[in-house]
Design an enzyme around this catalytic site. Structure first.
Site, mmCIF file in Angstrom:
data_model
loop_
_atom_site.group_PDB
_atom_site.id
_atom_site.type_symbol
_atom_site.label_atom_id
_atom_site.label_comp_id
_atom_site.label_asym_id
_atom_site.label_seq_id
_atom_site.Cartn_x
_atom_site.Cartn_y
_atom_site.Cartn_z
ATOM 1 N N ASP A 247 0.870 -1.174 0.000
ATOM 2 C CA ASP A 247 0.000 0.000 0.000
ATOM 3 C C ASP A 247 0.909 1.227 0.000
ATOM 4 O O ASP A 247 1.397 1.683 1.043
ATOM 5 C CB ASP A 247 -0.891 -0.023 1.244
ATOM 6 C CG ASP A 247 -1.883 1.128 1.268
ATOM 7 O OD1 ASP A 247 -1.663 2.123 0.535
ATOM 8 O OD2 ASP A 247 -2.872 1.046 2.017
ATOM 9 N N ARG A 250 -0.031 4.400 2.156
ATOM 10 C CA ARG A 250 0.286 4.196 3.573
ATOM 11 C C ARG A 250 1.778 4.256 3.838
ATOM 12 O O ARG A 250 2.270 5.079 4.619
ATOM 13 C CB ARG A 250 -0.262 2.841 4.022
ATOM 14 C CG ARG A 250 0.324 2.316 5.316
ATOM 15 C CD ARG A 250 0.141 0.806 5.404
ATOM 16 N NE ARG A 250 0.640 0.237 6.634
ATOM 17 C CZ ARG A 250 1.852 -0.263 6.776
ATOM 18 N NH1 ARG A 250 2.724 -0.215 5.784
ATOM 19 N NH2 ARG A 250 2.233 -0.812 7.931
ATOM 20 N N GLY A 274 3.374 -1.948 17.761
ATOM 21 C CA GLY A 274 2.851 -2.833 16.722
ATOM 22 C C GLY A 274 3.735 -2.779 15.494
ATOM 23 O O GLY A 274 3.284 -2.437 14.405
ATOM 24 N N ASP A 296 5.884 -5.947 19.351
ATOM 25 C CA ASP A 296 4.765 -6.621 18.680
ATOM 26 C C ASP A 296 4.514 -7.940 19.387
ATOM 27 O O ASP A 296 5.458 -8.633 19.788
ATOM 28 C CB ASP A 296 5.060 -6.871 17.202
ATOM 29 C CG ASP A 296 3.783 -6.983 16.372
ATOM 30 O OD1 ASP A 296 2.951 -7.844 16.684
ATOM 31 O OD2 ASP A 296 3.610 -6.184 15.434
ATOM 32 N N GLU A 325 0.782 -3.528 26.929
ATOM 33 C CA GLU A 325 0.226 -3.422 28.282
ATOM 34 C C GLU A 325 0.907 -4.356 29.278
ATOM 35 O O GLU A 325 0.717 -4.210 30.491
ATOM 36 C CB GLU A 325 -1.287 -3.724 28.250
ATOM 37 C CG GLU A 325 -2.112 -2.719 27.476
ATOM 38 C CD GLU A 325 -2.160 -2.985 25.974
ATOM 39 O OE1 GLU A 325 -2.883 -2.264 25.264
ATOM 40 O OE2 GLU A 325 -1.479 -3.933 25.517
ATOM 41 N N GLU A 340 1.435 2.487 13.176
ATOM 42 C CA GLU A 340 0.406 2.435 12.135
ATOM 43 C C GLU A 340 -0.733 1.626 12.732
ATOM 44 O O GLU A 340 -0.789 0.417 12.589
ATOM 45 C CB GLU A 340 0.972 1.781 10.858
ATOM 46 C CG GLU A 340 0.091 1.974 9.630
ATOM 47 C CD GLU A 340 -1.050 0.991 9.558
ATOM 48 O OE1 GLU A 340 -2.097 1.223 10.229
ATOM 49 O OE2 GLU A 340 -0.906 -0.006 8.854
ATOM 50 N N GLU A 349 -10.539 -2.468 15.481
ATOM 51 C CA GLU A 349 -9.423 -3.191 16.122
ATOM 52 C C GLU A 349 -8.943 -2.507 17.396
ATOM 53 O O GLU A 349 -8.237 -3.106 18.187
ATOM 54 C CB GLU A 349 -8.229 -3.412 15.184
ATOM 55 C CG GLU A 349 -8.512 -4.370 14.052
ATOM 56 C CD GLU A 349 -7.296 -4.633 13.173
ATOM 57 O OE1 GLU A 349 -6.340 -3.824 13.197
ATOM 58 O OE2 GLU A 349 -7.288 -5.662 12.482
ATOM 59 N N HIS A 490 -5.360 -0.043 1.314
ATOM 60 C CA HIS A 490 -5.858 -1.345 1.771
ATOM 61 C C HIS A 490 -7.006 -1.179 2.772
ATOM 62 O O HIS A 490 -7.725 -2.142 3.058
ATOM 63 C CB HIS A 490 -4.732 -2.175 2.389
ATOM 64 C CG HIS A 490 -4.336 -1.750 3.764
ATOM 65 N ND1 HIS A 490 -3.573 -0.637 4.017
ATOM 66 C CD2 HIS A 490 -4.606 -2.301 4.981
ATOM 67 C CE1 HIS A 490 -3.379 -0.520 5.320
ATOM 68 N NE2 HIS A 490 -3.990 -1.515 5.931
#
Length: 544
Positions: A247, A250, A274, A296, A325, A340, A349, A490
């Site tokens: 993408d 992005r 992430g 991640d 967390e 992102e 999400e 996307h």
């Protein structure tokens, strides 16, 4: 003239034939003794053969080799086989000895770990003219000759072919050993990272006392790891990362923001929430970050480790597997958070909740979260054909009424590319998010909307899209949009079909109210309610 030439050629050939007949006996009436006598003449043609190490002259190559064994304590045959010399290697070896006057001791002391001194094409040139040793069939000799291998206690004799096979296996084993050594080195580095992660989990209990989770951190933060497993597993597959990396809107927007605003990253500590394959972390490292911490929970983190190492950025980028967390960072504060996090309809999400948790816990004074600003907007859609295929279809299905299915269709928001030609209104902004200031609680919201028709038509649905901005402290501001009239991404757009279409004239307003909330059963899903003031319709949609 031609006949005369042919006659001369025939005469020469006849003379040569008569000469050959004189040298060797005729096949007719001959016996084996005649041929043996002829062979003996050929063998004797070797003449005198000079020793390799002294001035003694011998009658054959075999006598030279025997003389070297007995007088100079050097076994040429054993040396040739031990060093796996082929015919060319053997020729170079003989010429090297003759040209350098090398002693047997020098040859015996040569190290097998260094390149052989005779391994040069210059030694293909004979030192002695017609040297009989150069014509010796060393390949046949090495194939038939057993080789003595020295062990700690005694010599072991092996056939040359088996000895060479063992040498080949040894070389292959050494090559495999080098590869395995490299893999082991990489594995040890990964183990060290995992050890740090384990240490983080142990320390996290202490950290939680200091920064305990509470309702203000949102429902996502309260999820147990096993409850969140399906979400993170979906990001373990390469295809989703391929879609995101390909993408260009992005990925190039993030790249352009980072690389054209390097002052925001120079000598800074950056947290990538992430990180996926680590693409944003690597951009930040290239922009001059002193340290990048990439986090991640999905299994893709192990590929990210390989990618970072492959690009020789492992001295800057530290990767941690775990939920934000649940982990402890190796630093107390970070200067920049990049992520992102956007999902369908921006908030699907609920990954923004995690970014905000990281912001509240680790972002230092004067720090920033990027992207720093986002907006969510609606537009009216006129697509009678789509509405007929999906909603009106249930009014007559092979002459049967299935109208109860209409409400089922309109309960599911769909993610798809909306044809910009079907957009029939100006956009209406329903939410603006400042990622540096917003709270998790504010991500559940209710807003009024008013869609002004830009042409006559029938509104069959409402489309949603978002815009992303990199602005705070940027010398070069970067934006991108997922609107229907922009280059597709996307994320596409989100479509909410109306059960009852609404007729509009140009300039008319389609007004209403929209509420967006997390699903109580699954906080990563969304529940969207749209109330249409014009018709009194109330529609509940699920995004899951």
């Amino acid at each position: 003239m031609a006949d005369s030439g042919d006659s001369k050629g025939a005469t020469s050939e006849s003379a040569a034939a008569e000469s050959d007949a004189m040298d060797c006996p005729s096949l007719e009436g001959s016996d084996d003794s005649d041929w043996e006598e002829c062979d003996d003449d050929v063998d004797q043609s070797d003449g005198i053969v000079l020793c390799l190490f002294c001035k003694d002259e011998l009658l054959s190559a075999e006598e030279v080799f025997q003389h070297c064994r007995t007088e100079h304590q050097f076994d040429v045959q054993k040396f040739v086989v031990k060093n796996n010399l082929d015919m060319y290697g053997y020729i170079k070896f003989i010429n090297y000895i003759r040209s350098k006057n090398t002693s047997p001791t020098d040859l015996s002391d040569s190290s097998p770990d260094t390149e052989a001194p005779w391994n040069s094409d210059q030694y293909l040139k004979p030192v002695l003219q017609d040297d009989p040793l150069l014509f010796y069939d060393v390949e046949e000799w090495t194939a038939q000759c057993p080789v003595a291998m020295e062990t700690e206690d005694s010599d072991v004799t092996l056939p040359a072919q088996q000895y060479r096979a063992l040498l080949d296996r040894l070389r292959q084993a050494e090559a495999r050993s080098e590869v395995t050594e490299g893999q082991l080195h990489d594995a040890l580095k990964d183990i060290d990272r995992l050890r740090q992660t384990a240490k983080t989990f142990i320390l996290s209990d202490q950290a939680r006392d200091h920064h305990a989770l509470h309702p203000s951190h949102g429902a996502v933060a309260q999820l147990r790891e096993d409850e969140d497993e399906a979400y993170f597993s979906s990001y373990s597959h390469f295809s989703i990362h391929l879609d995101m990396l390909q993408d260009k809107v992005r990925t190039e927007s993030y790249r352009d923001f980072i690389m054209t605003n390097q002052h925001l990253f120079k000598d800074k500590v950056v947290l990538d929430v992430g990180c996926g394959t680590g693409i944003l972390s690597m951009f930040a490292a290239k922009a001059g970050a002193s340290q990048v911490i990439a986090v991640d929970q999905s299994e893709i983190i192990y590929k990210a480790m390989d990618i970072v190492r492959e690009n020789q950025l492992d001295d800057v980028i530290k990767l941690i597997k775990g939920r934000v967390e649940d982990i402890q960072l190796p630093v107390e504060k970070v200067d920049v958070i990049i992520s992102e996090w956007m999902g369908y309809f921006l908030l699907f999400e609920s990954m923004l909740d995690t970014v905000l948790y990281a912001r509240d816990r680790w972002l230092g004074p004067g720090g920033a979260v990027y992207p720093d600003r986002c907006t969510l907007s609606l537009v009216a859609i006129c697509n009678a054909k789509m509405h007929s295929n999906r909603v009106a279809f249930w009014d007559d299905v092979y002459s049967f009424k299935m109208t109860c299915m209409r409400s089922e269709v309109t309960r599911e928001g769909s993610v798809e590319e909306i044809d910009p030609k079907t957009v029939m209104s100006e956009p209406s902004l329903i939410k603006m998010v400042d990622c540096c200031l917003v709270s998790v609680a504010e991500l559940d919201f209710t807003a009024d909307f008013s869609l002004k028709a830009t042409r006559d038509g029938t509104c069959t649905g409402i489309g949603g899209y978002f815009d992303i901005m990199f602005e705070k402290n940027c010398s070069n501001k970067v934006y991108f949009s997922t609107a229907p009239n922009c280059k597709q991404t996307h994320w596409k757009q989100t479509l909410f079909l109306l059960e009852k279409p609404v007729e509009l004239k140009q300039g008319d307003l389609l007004s209403g109210k929209i509420s967006v909330k997390k699903n109580k059963k699954d906080p990563r899903a969304l529940v969207v309610r749209i109330e249409i003031t014009n018709t009194g319709q109330v529609l509940d949609f699920q995004l899951q």
